[in-house]
Design a protein around this motif. Structure first.
Motif, PDB file in Angstrom:
ATOM      1  N   GLN A   6       5.986   2.809   1.129  1.00  0.00           N
ATOM      2  CA  GLN A   6       6.336   1.746   2.054  1.00  0.00           C
ATOM      3  C   GLN A   6       5.231   0.831   2.140  1.00  0.00           C
ATOM      4  O   GLN A   6       4.008   1.300   2.380  1.00  0.00           O
ATOM      5  CB  GLN A   6       6.903   2.149   3.690  1.00  0.00           C
ATOM      6  CG  GLN A   6       6.946   1.024   4.388  1.00  0.00           C
ATOM      7  CD  GLN A   6       7.595   1.451   5.697  1.00  0.00           C
ATOM      8  OE1 GLN A   6       6.983   2.120   6.362  1.00  0.00           O
ATOM      9  NE2 GLN A   6       8.938   1.244   6.154  1.00  0.00           N
ATOM     10  N   GLY A   7       5.136  -0.614   2.258  1.00  0.00           N
ATOM     11  CA  GLY A   7       3.999  -1.397   2.316  1.00  0.00           C
ATOM     12  C   GLY A   7       4.095  -1.957   3.969  1.00  0.00           C
ATOM     13  O   GLY A   7       4.816  -2.293   4.130  1.00  0.00           O
ATOM     14  N   ILE A   8       2.562  -1.897   4.425  1.00  0.00           N
ATOM     15  CA  ILE A   8       2.426  -2.415   5.580  1.00  0.00           C
ATOM     16  C   ILE A   8       1.210  -3.291   5.428  1.00  0.00           C
ATOM     17  O   ILE A   8       0.335  -3.034   4.524  1.00  0.00           O
ATOM     18  CB  ILE A   8       2.163  -1.317   6.765  1.00  0.00           C
ATOM     19  CG1 ILE A   8       0.971  -0.708   6.133  1.00  0.00           C
ATOM     20  CG2 ILE A   8       3.349  -0.527   6.888  1.00  0.00           C
ATOM     21  CD1 ILE A   8       0.670   0.493   7.390  1.00  0.00           C
ATOM     22  N   SER A   9       1.102  -4.166   6.681  1.00  0.00           N
ATOM     23  CA  SER A   9      -0.127  -5.061   6.433  1.00  0.00           C
ATOM     24  C   SER A   9      -1.341  -4.616   6.713  1.00  0.00           C
ATOM     25  O   SER A   9      -1.469  -3.592   7.539  1.00  0.00           O
ATOM     26  CB  SER A   9       0.047  -6.327   7.145  1.00  0.00           C
ATOM     27  OG  SER A   9       0.402  -6.044   8.361  1.00  0.00           O
ATOM     28  N   SER A  10      -2.520  -4.647   6.059  1.00  0.00           N
ATOM     29  CA  SER A  10      -3.693  -4.111   6.594  1.00  0.00           C
ATOM     30  C   SER A  10      -4.841  -5.229   6.715  1.00  0.00           C
ATOM     31  O   SER A  10      -4.315  -6.557   6.641  1.00  0.00           O
ATOM     32  CB  SER A  10      -4.409  -3.185   5.373  1.00  0.00           C
ATOM     33  OG  SER A  10      -4.749  -3.988   4.076  1.00  0.00           O
ATOM     34  N   SER A  11      -5.998  -4.964   6.932  1.00  0.00           N
ATOM     35  CA  SER A  11      -7.008  -6.019   7.233  1.00  0.00           C
ATOM     36  C   SER A  11      -7.247  -6.955   6.147  1.00  0.00           C
ATOM     37  O   SER A  11      -7.383  -6.435   4.878  1.00  0.00           O
ATOM     38  CB  SER A  11      -8.318  -5.402   7.516  1.00  0.00           C
ATOM     39  OG  SER A  11      -9.257  -6.445   7.852  1.00  0.00           O
ATOM     40  N   GLY A  12      -7.184  -8.258   6.520  1.00  0.00           N
ATOM     41  CA  GLY A  12      -7.241  -9.397   5.356  1.00  0.00           C
ATOM     42  C   GLY A  12      -5.700  -9.484   4.706  1.00  0.00           C
ATOM     43  O   GLY A  12      -5.954 -10.260   3.739  1.00  0.00           O
TER      44      GLY A  12
END
Length: 632
Positions: free
Chosen positions: A93-99
């Motif tokens: 699963q993909g999640i948002s990270s910094s930037g």
């Protein structure tokens, strides 16, 4: 303006690894518009795929809705920078990270390469452009990217579809619903329902609304979509996702001229449901503008100013609230046939059958006295009429039919994934088989699960969390359904199948629905060979006027009459209480019949099966919500 080009490395979706931060390209196969999460952030869900045919479900959160990727339809192409890859239920699963940043491109091969993004600066190289163009060509003709977007002339009753259109009018209906009057340059093949609102409540150019009245449809927007609907500007282009084209038939004969289609955007965010406002340079908007500009409106121009009353009087069928103002002395209204003359009951009793009449009478008596006994299950194919089981019957039913322990070693399959556990204080196990959609698992509110070994109490609890439940049991290490119990459970709807008319198929037929939007009970039943039973209220009303009395049945049109779904009432105490209050208003036990309210009703006479008796049935009659609320 684009920032100076920076070299990025992109990872194919089949090469992703847990715990890494990656940059990816992909094509959207599913999306859920941004919605307010349980916290303070907005959330959106997007599923993408690339040429490796590996799917990746991405869940993004942001404090502002505009910062999330702006997806308009299946087939849009995305570029995600700096997404974190994690595992959930053994799937990436993909999640948002910094930037984190996102660019979204239209998937149409002829559309300009203009990204939708909230980033003030971004890089987009010639190599990136080539990747987008390659993905556009790759997705052409693939079934997985078939869009549910429709033009109005192609919409069929019962469909859920996406619509790109122009807003020409809007109005507040009540606190939980809002009217959007829209067109897309084509005419709906079916008669379109028109929502009645007061003249001064409707916003929009009256002349334009008049000229477009044969092109426009009325979409009723509910609950969490109302605030956005209020903010829309007249003349703007909008995309409405997951519109429900609901067929409303006003007579038993269901003749073509007696049908109209209602359009609803239901509450919630399931199946990508919502409203978006695309940019003016959007490819779909440009194509829509060409269609609208080509429409010749001269033949639709009015020769005199119009009011909303004029607009609605031109319709063959109207919703019941359109007539409330002229029906103040009756607690019922007639959606159609309001031009019929009132016929005294004495004249009807003397008339031969079959015939149709309009009457004005009071309710003297009704049966059954215990209203839960009025809920029946009806098969339209073999005309069977059965009692709907109550809680006690259901509890015994599941204890008798589904008390076997599931196979703990049953392997997961490519179309479902299983979990087994022991119940508290009972030497019994329960298994949930999560059916995959497009080869991925869904969030609980969107999921279809097969429940094995569950009790009635456990089913009630799970039905508040999962979209759709099918109770199953094991036989020869295979899962199968049992139509002696509810076949499908969707919230408060417990639906049954006809044992006589069903031709049961294997549960693997559910795989054929993997590309469908949502879990439609009718489509599930068709795939599995189940003939669904219809829930009805069946009541016998003794009606009386100054000339006499007669007994009339209320059954095939009972849901229209009460505006209460009989499929939900047995599991909803609020609906049960409302039905009791309604009947106490129509037939108060402490009043003489002269104190009972008047009802205007359409009734039809017919000969009984043996031909020895004339019977009567109430049809095309609706209780007035306004007058009921005043009397309750």
């Amino acid at each position: 303006m684009s920032a100076p080009a920076q070299k990025y490395v992109y990872t194919s979706l089949d090469q992703l690894k847990e715990g890494t931060v990656a940059n990816v390209f992909g094509v959207v196969t599913f999306f859920k518009l941004p919605y307010r999460s349980k916290g303070t952030d907005f959330c959106c869900v997007i599923v993408i795929v690339d040429q490796s045919n590996v799917k990746l479900k991405c869940t993004f959160f942001s404090g502002t809705q505009d910062a999330l990727p702006r997806i308009y339809k299946i087939g849009d192409i995305v570029r995600f920078h700096r997404i974190k890859i994690q595992k959930f239920n053994d799937e990436f699963q993909g999640i948002s990270s910094s930037g984190f940043s996102a660019l979204v491109f239209e998937g149409n091969i002829d559309a300009p390469l203009i990204p939708r993004t909230s980033s003030k600066g971004y890089s987009f190289t010639a190599e990136d452009q080539k990747t987008v163009e390659t993905l556009r060509k790759w997705q052409l003709g693939l079934p997985i990217f078939s869009s549910s977007r429709r033009i109005l002339s192609d919409v069929q009753p019962g469909q859920y579809f996406d619509l790109i259109c122009q807003l020409v009018g809007k109005a507040e209906v009540d606190k939980t619903s809002y009217l959007l009057k829209v067109w897309d340059g084509t005419k709906c093949a079916s008669l379109s329902w028109k929502c009645y609102v007061e003249d001064n409540a409707l916003e929009g150019d009256r002349d334009m609304i008049s000229r477009l009245q044969s092109f426009t449809i009325d979409v009723l927007v509910y609950d969490n979509h109302v605030e956005l609907a209020k903010s829309l500007k007249i003349g703007s282009y909008i995309v409405i996702q997951n519109v429900h084209a609901k067929l409303h038939s006003t007579t038993n004969e269901c003749q073509e001229h007696d049908k109209y289609v209602e359009f609803h955007l239901h509450g919630g965010t399931c199946y990508g449901r919502g409203i978006t406002v695309p940019e003016d340079n959007n490819f779909g908007v440009k194509e829509l503008q060409k269609i609208l500009d080509a429409v010749d409106l001269k033949q639709n121009q009015s020769l005199h100013p119009v009011t909303t009353s004029d607009i609605h009087s031109s319709q063959m069928s109207l919703p019941f609230d359109a007539l409330e103002r002229c029906q103040q002395l009756s607690v019922t209204v007639l959606p159609v046939h309001q031009q019929w003359q009132i016929t005294p009951l004495a004249n009807i009793i003397k008339s031969k059958a079959p015939q149709k009449f309009c009457i004005r009478a009071r309710l003297k008596h009704f049966q059954p006295c215990f209203l839960y006994q009025s809920v029946k299950l009806y098969c339209t194919k073999c005309n069977s009429l059965l009692d709907a089981p109550d809680d006690q019957s259901l509890s015994k039913m599941f204890a008798d039919c589904f008390n076997g322990n599931p196979n703990r070693n049953a392997p997961d399959t490519f179309w479902f994934q299983s979990a087994v556990w022991n119940t508290e204080n009972l030497d019994r196990a329960v298994a949930i088989h999560f059916v995959k959609k497009c080869d991925i698992l869904q969030s609980p509110e969107d999921s279809l699960i097969l429940l094995e070994g569950g009790s009635f109490k456990e089913l009630c609890k799970l039905s508040s969390h999962f979209n759709t439940i099918i109770p199953v049991k094991s036989k020869d290490e295979q899962l199968e359904i049992d139509l002696s119990a509810p076949f499908i459970i969707q919230g408060n709807k417990w639906l049954y199948g006809c044992i006589k008319c069903s031709n049961i198929k294997t549960l693997e037929e559910l795989k054929s629905l993997s590309l469908e939007v949502g879990w439609d009970a009718g489509k599930i039943a068709k795939a599995l060979g189940v003939e669904l039973l219809t829930h009805l209220f069946v009541m016998n009303f003794t009606l009386e006027d100054e000339t006499g009395s007669l007994n009339a049945y209320l059954w095939r049109h009972s849901e229209q009459f009460f505006q209460i779904p009989p499929s939900e009432i047995l599991m909803d105490s609020d609906l049960q209480e409302r039905l009791l209050k309604i009947m106490s208003v129509l037939c108060p036990s402490t009043e003489q019949i002269s104190g009972h309210p008047w009802m205007n009703c359409c009734i039809q006479s017919y000969n009984s099966n043996n031909g020895e008796q004339i019977c009567y049935e109430i049809f095309d009659t609706v209780l007035s919500e306004q007058d009921l609320d005043r009397l309750l």
